[in-house]
Design a protein around this motif. Sequence first.
Motif, PDB file in Angstrom:
ATOM      1  N   ASN A 115       0.824  -1.205   0.000  1.00  0.00           N
ATOM      2  CA  ASN A 115       0.000   0.000   0.000  1.00  0.00           C
ATOM      3  C   ASN A 115       0.865   1.266   0.000  1.00  0.00           C
ATOM      4  N   SER A 129      -8.876  -1.534  -1.206  1.00  0.00           N
ATOM      5  CA  SER A 129      -8.897  -0.075  -1.111  1.00  0.00           C
ATOM      6  C   SER A 129      -9.733   0.530  -2.236  1.00  0.00           C
ATOM      7  N   GLN A 145     -10.267   3.844   1.513  1.00  0.00           N
ATOM      8  CA  GLN A 145      -9.271   3.712   2.578  1.00  0.00           C
ATOM      9  C   GLN A 145      -9.995   3.556   3.907  1.00  0.00           C
ATOM     10  N   GLU A 188      -5.148   1.689   7.707  1.00  0.00           N
ATOM     11  CA  GLU A 188      -4.242   0.612   7.323  1.00  0.00           C
ATOM     12  C   GLU A 188      -4.560  -0.723   7.983  1.00  0.00           C
ATOM     13  N   LEU A 240      -7.755  -2.158   6.509  1.00  0.00           N
ATOM     14  CA  LEU A 240      -7.487  -2.482   5.115  1.00  0.00           C
ATOM     15  C   LEU A 240      -6.697  -3.789   5.018  1.00  0.00           C
TER      16      LEU A 240
END
Length: 108
Positions: free
Chosen positions: A9, A40, A45, A48, A51
């Motif tokens: 990412n 994503s 988003q 993190e 995701l």
Amino acid sequence: MAQVTLSVNGRPYVVGCEDGQEAHLTELARLFDAQVRQVSQDVGQLGETRLFLMAALLLADELADLRGRHAGLQSEHARLQAEAGGIESRATAALEAAARRIEKLAGA
């Protein structure tokens, strides 16, 4: 122990691995990165951690499906092998019977 920098990412991660496994680990990270980027794209988003969690769950789901398919194929393979063994036995018996008849005819 080797270290390799992986990009997921758009962020670098330095991880350790056994010597000689760098290319394999890099390929695994590339696959994971592709999944993270797809998640994503699909949901935006999420942060993190979320995701990465979603990507990992999707990969785990794919792995579970593949394991199920693999188990099914192994069962089918075993069934076909057993069936082939039965066919082979019947063919051997038929050939032996034919050979006995030929010998009987030749002796007559």
